[in-house]
Design a protein around this motif. Structure first.
Motif, short mmCIF file in Angstrom:
data_model
loop_
_atom_site.label_atom_id
_atom_site.label_comp_id
_atom_site.label_asym_id
_atom_site.label_seq_id
_atom_site.Cartn_x
_atom_site.Cartn_y
_atom_site.Cartn_z
N GLN A 67 0.27 -4.21 -2.33
CA GLN A 67 0.95 -2.96 -2.63
C GLN A 67 1.15 -2.14 -1.36
OE1 GLN A 67 2.31 -1.77 -5.34
NE2 GLN A 67 2.74 0.28 -4.56
N ILE A 68 0.15 -2.13 -0.51
CA ILE A 68 0.22 -1.36 0.73
C ILE A 68 1.27 -1.94 1.67
CG2 ILE A 68 -1.09 -0.78 2.82
CD1 ILE A 68 -3.54 -0.61 0.98
N PHE A 69 1.37 -3.24 1.73
CA PHE A 69 2.28 -3.88 2.68
C PHE A 69 3.69 -4.08 2.13
CE2 PHE A 69 -1.91 -5.24 4.35
CZ PHE A 69 -1.80 -4.61 5.57
N GLY A 70 4.04 -3.38 1.08
CA GLY A 70 5.43 -3.35 0.65
C GLY A 70 5.79 -4.15 -0.58
N PHE A 71 4.90 -4.89 -1.14
CA PHE A 71 5.19 -5.59 -2.38
C PHE A 71 4.89 -4.63 -3.52
CE2 PHE A 71 3.99 -8.96 0.60
CZ PHE A 71 5.15 -9.71 0.56
N ASN A 72 5.91 -3.98 -4.03
CA ASN A 72 5.74 -2.89 -4.99
C ASN A 72 5.61 -3.43 -6.41
OD1 ASN A 72 5.89 -0.88 -3.05
ND2 ASN A 72 8.12 -0.95 -3.03
N TRP A 73 4.48 -3.98 -6.71
CA TRP A 73 4.21 -4.45 -8.05
C TRP A 73 3.69 -3.32 -8.93
CZ3 TRP A 73 1.03 -9.28 -6.34
CH2 TRP A 73 1.89 -10.20 -5.77
N LEU A 74 3.19 -2.29 -8.28
CA LEU A 74 2.67 -1.14 -9.00
C LEU A 74 3.56 0.06 -8.71
CD1 LEU A 74 -1.07 -1.73 -8.08
CD2 LEU A 74 0.07 -2.38 -10.19
N SER A 75 3.23 1.22 -9.22
CA SER A 75 4.05 2.41 -9.02
C SER A 75 4.00 2.88 -7.57
CB SER A 75 3.58 3.54 -9.95
OG SER A 75 2.31 3.98 -9.54
N GLN A 76 4.94 3.69 -7.18
CA GLN A 76 5.04 4.19 -5.81
C GLN A 76 3.98 5.24 -5.48
OE1 GLN A 76 6.79 3.35 -3.26
NE2 GLN A 76 8.08 1.81 -4.22
N SER A 77 3.23 5.73 -6.43
CA SER A 77 2.26 6.80 -6.19
C SER A 77 1.12 6.37 -5.25
CB SER A 77 1.68 7.31 -7.50
OG SER A 77 0.98 6.27 -8.14
N PHE A 78 0.91 5.08 -5.07
CA PHE A 78 -0.16 4.62 -4.19
C PHE A 78 0.24 4.67 -2.71
CE2 PHE A 78 -3.26 3.55 -7.15
CZ PHE A 78 -2.72 2.84 -8.20
N ALA A 79 1.51 4.84 -2.42
CA ALA A 79 1.98 4.83 -1.04
C ALA A 79 1.37 5.94 -0.21
CB ALA A 79 3.50 4.93 -1.01
N ASP A 80 1.02 7.06 -0.81
CA ASP A 80 0.44 8.19 -0.09
C ASP A 80 -0.99 7.89 0.37
OD1 ASP A 80 1.98 10.49 -2.42
OD2 ASP A 80 2.78 9.55 -0.59
N TYR A 81 -1.65 6.95 -0.26
CA TYR A 81 -3.05 6.64 0.03
C TYR A 81 -3.21 5.24 0.61
CZ TYR A 81 -3.61 10.58 -3.16
OH TYR A 81 -3.52 11.79 -3.75
N THR A 94 -3.89 3.95 3.59
CA THR A 94 -5.03 3.66 4.47
C THR A 94 -6.31 3.55 3.65
OG1 THR A 94 -3.97 4.87 6.25
CG2 THR A 94 -6.31 4.42 6.50
N GLU A 95 -6.54 4.47 2.76
CA GLU A 95 -7.75 4.45 1.94
C GLU A 95 -7.77 3.22 1.02
OE1 GLU A 95 -6.91 8.67 3.04
OE2 GLU A 95 -5.71 7.08 2.17
N ILE A 96 -6.61 2.90 0.48
CA ILE A 96 -6.52 1.72 -0.40
C ILE A 96 -6.80 0.45 0.39
CG2 ILE A 96 -4.97 0.33 -1.82
CD1 ILE A 96 -3.68 2.94 -2.75
N LEU A 97 -6.27 0.36 1.61
CA LEU A 97 -6.51 -0.81 2.44
C LEU A 97 -8.00 -0.96 2.77
CD1 LEU A 97 -5.47 -3.22 4.03
CD2 LEU A 97 -5.11 -1.69 5.96
N VAL A 98 -8.64 0.13 3.14
CA VAL A 98 -10.07 0.08 3.43
C VAL A 98 -10.85 -0.34 2.18
CG1 VAL A 98 -12.09 1.49 4.03
CG2 VAL A 98 -9.98 1.72 5.35
N GLY A 99 -10.51 0.24 1.05
CA GLY A 99 -11.18 -0.13 -0.21
C GLY A 99 -10.95 -1.58 -0.56
N ALA A 100 -9.72 -2.06 -0.34
CA ALA A 100 -9.40 -3.45 -0.65
C ALA A 100 -10.19 -4.39 0.24
CB ALA A 100 -7.91 -3.69 -0.48
N VAL A 101 -10.30 -4.08 1.52
CA VAL A 101 -11.04 -4.93 2.44
C VAL A 101 -12.53 -4.95 2.05
CG1 VAL A 101 -11.86 -5.13 4.84
CG2 VAL A 101 -9.44 -4.73 4.36
N ILE A 102 -13.07 -3.80 1.72
CA ILE A 102 -14.49 -3.73 1.32
C ILE A 102 -14.72 -4.54 0.05
CG2 ILE A 102 -16.29 -2.20 0.43
CD1 ILE A 102 -15.26 -0.10 2.45
N LEU A 103 -13.86 -4.37 -0.96
CA LEU A 103 -14.01 -5.12 -2.21
C LEU A 103 -13.88 -6.62 -1.97
CD1 LEU A 103 -12.07 -2.95 -4.81
CD2 LEU A 103 -14.54 -3.32 -4.66
N PHE A 104 -12.95 -7.00 -1.11
CA PHE A 104 -12.76 -8.41 -0.83
C PHE A 104 -13.98 -9.00 -0.13
CE2 PHE A 104 -10.38 -12.17 -0.54
CZ PHE A 104 -10.60 -12.74 0.70
#
Length: 178
Positions: A26-40, A42-52
């Motif tokens: 979603q962060i890198f441009g594959f918009n499978w979810l709504s556009q509202s995540f685009a504002d966050y 960096t935080e989503i990427l950090v969270g994704a890396v930690i969860l992974f």
């Protein structure tokens, strides 16, 4: 960790890994979810890396073999007696070395429902009767382990890996390069 726990942990790890993958895409441009995540992003990427990374830890480190050494458990009137498989391997090695003609060995113990199963890999001296040596190894190991540890030996499998080479009056288990 029991079998059911491992399955649940595996399914959890796969789910978390999949969700972190979705978040990263979603962060890198594959918009499978709504556009509202685009504002966050960096935080989503950090969270994704930690969860992974956490899911990888669960997948590869927690579902592995138990770090507690395996043992055979005897229940007596006074409590439990645990004999480690390493101890049983040492006993089997000692009994195997008592057989004339065995020059190299490696022992593996596997617990069974009745007692234990032993697999012994040996090298034998040349010009000796292999069936007689292996039969002697089986009988000595069975008798010695049962008498010493009080564990039932279900079977003893002997693999003859090599016939030792004779060089200038002494026996060597290293194969010659020709």
């Amino acid at each position: 960790m029991g079998f059911l726990d491992r399955i649940l942990l595996f399914l959890f790890s796969l789910t978390v890994a999949f969700l972190s993958f979705l978040m990263a895409t979603q962060i890198f441009g594959f918009n499978w979810l709504s556009q509202s995540f685009a504002d966050y992003s960096t935080e989503i990427l950090v969270g994704a890396v930690i969860l992974f990374l956490v899911s990888l830890r669960f997948l590869f480190f927690r579902t592995g073999a138990s770090r507690e050494p395996q043992a055979i458990i005897h229940k007596t009137e006074h409590g439990e007696v645990r004999i480690s498989t390493q101890t049983l391997e040492s006993l089997a090695d000692r009994a195997t070395r008592l057989v004339r003609g065995v020059s190299d060995l490696k022992t593996k113990v596997r617990p069974s429902e009745v007692g234990i199963r032993l697999a012994i890999r040996i090298s034998v001296d040349p010009d000796l009767d292999i069936p007689q040596i292996t039969s002697s190894v089986q009988q000595k190991v069975k008798d010695y382990v049962e008498a010493t540890a009080g564990v039932i030996v279900e079977n003893v499998v002997v693999y003859v890996n090599d016939v030792a080479k004779v060089q200038a009056g002494k026996v060597s288990t290293r194969p010659r390069v020709e």
